[in-house]
Design a protein around this motif. Sequence first.
Motif: not given
Length: 45
Positions: A23, A26, A28, A30
């Motif tokens: 994650s 990429t 993505r 949070t």
Amino acid sequence: MRKATWKRKARLQAEKALSLGKSVLTGRSTGFYYPTDDAEEGDEE
């Protein structure tokens, strides 16, 4: 039985680490904060 439990916990942690790594790569992610190149450049001035 204890060895199986230990191995299961280790496998779960490895899966979480791999997922977090993917994650972050990429973009993505949070809920995870990490320094970026932009932040480092701003600190030098």
